[in-house]
Write an enzyme that holds these catalytic residues in place. Structure first.
Site, mmCIF file in Angstrom:
data_model
loop_
_atom_site.group_PDB
_atom_site.id
_atom_site.type_symbol
_atom_site.label_atom_id
_atom_site.label_comp_id
_atom_site.label_asym_id
_atom_site.label_seq_id
_atom_site.Cartn_x
_atom_site.Cartn_y
_atom_site.Cartn_z
ATOM 1 N N SER A 12 0.837 -1.186 0.000
ATOM 2 C CA SER A 12 0.000 0.000 0.000
ATOM 3 C C SER A 12 0.888 1.259 0.000
ATOM 4 O O SER A 12 1.736 1.414 -0.881
ATOM 5 C CB SER A 12 -0.964 -0.055 1.187
ATOM 6 O OG SER A 12 -2.003 0.860 1.054
ATOM 7 N N GLU A 94 -1.768 15.087 -13.270
ATOM 8 C CA GLU A 94 -2.124 13.677 -13.440
ATOM 9 C C GLU A 94 -2.322 12.952 -12.104
ATOM 10 O O GLU A 94 -2.354 11.726 -12.061
ATOM 11 C CB GLU A 94 -1.088 12.935 -14.284
ATOM 12 C CG GLU A 94 -0.943 13.495 -15.696
ATOM 13 C CD GLU A 94 0.064 12.731 -16.508
ATOM 14 O OE1 GLU A 94 -0.306 11.677 -17.056
ATOM 15 O OE2 GLU A 94 1.229 13.191 -16.567
ATOM 16 N N ASP A 117 -9.164 -6.029 -5.067
ATOM 17 C CA ASP A 117 -8.727 -5.006 -4.116
ATOM 18 C C ASP A 117 -9.698 -3.831 -4.179
ATOM 19 O O ASP A 117 -9.801 -3.166 -5.207
ATOM 20 C CB ASP A 117 -7.306 -4.549 -4.466
ATOM 21 C CG ASP A 117 -6.692 -3.633 -3.422
ATOM 22 O OD1 ASP A 117 -7.436 -2.875 -2.759
ATOM 23 O OD2 ASP A 117 -5.460 -3.645 -3.280
ATOM 24 N N HIS A 145 -7.093 -6.178 -0.688
ATOM 25 C CA HIS A 145 -5.991 -5.303 -0.301
ATOM 26 C C HIS A 145 -5.034 -5.972 0.680
ATOM 27 O O HIS A 145 -3.842 -5.707 0.660
ATOM 28 C CB HIS A 145 -6.535 -3.991 0.275
ATOM 29 C CG HIS A 145 -5.539 -2.885 0.305
ATOM 30 N ND1 HIS A 145 -4.939 -2.396 -0.841
ATOM 31 C CD2 HIS A 145 -5.020 -2.170 1.332
ATOM 32 C CE1 HIS A 145 -4.098 -1.423 -0.514
ATOM 33 N NE2 HIS A 145 -4.127 -1.271 0.798
#
Length: 165
Positions: A12, A94, A117, A145
């Site tokens: 993560s 972006e 996830d 996740h």
């Protein structure tokens, strides 16, 4: 600690940290494994983050371990602060967290992703794979996740085999 080179594993946000470290210190990093990670924040991500902002709506199974560590009120505040903090990246060009650094990563890299996830949509690992030269992408069809916990045996074997190559 005296190590000249080492490998990084990051889950993560820890994966984001690993990618930044690998890009900025290529001479130090032997190999890298990241899972559940992203290099930018999209509008789709913002929607997901806002859907999980209120931890009182989480299942007890997901919420309680964090509440035991941080306390009920502190965890709710920490999580809200995280959502607010990560959302700020959407204001960058972006939505970049570290997009511009990915081409600088030169170590062998394994990207692992759970196809279910709920926090990191599947376009993220594909983006990482496309932009980290020579990387490998391994998808776990039922993974979420926390795939390293739920599929610990498969995950550990993947990582161990990769690091021992």
């Amino acid at each position: 600690m005296g190590f000249k080179k080492y490998s990084l594993l990051g889950w993560s946000d820890g994966g984001i940290t690993a990618m930044i470290a690998a890009a900025r210190n290529p001479e130090l990093i032997k190999k890298m494994v990241v899972w559940g990670s992203n290099a930018f924040v999209s509008q789709d991500d913002l929607k997901l983050y806002n859907m999980v902002r209120d931890v009182s709506k989480w299942s007890a199974r997901m919420r309680q371990p964090m509440e035991e560590v941080y306390g009920v009120q502190a965890f709710a505040k920490i999580w809200e602060d995280w959502v607010d903090g990560i959302a700020q990246f959407a204001n960058r060009p972006e939505g970049s967290i570290c997009m511009e650094l990915l081409p600088l990563i030169s170590c062998p890299t394994l990207i692992i992703h759970g196809e279910k996830d709920p926090m990191v949509p599947s376009f993220h690992p594909h983006y990482l794979h496309k932009n980290i030269k020579g990387s490998r992408l391994h998808l776990i069809p039922e993974g979420k996740h926390n795939l390293h916990l739920r599929y610990a045996e498969e995950f550990n074997k993947l990582v161990e085999d990769f690091l021992e190559e």
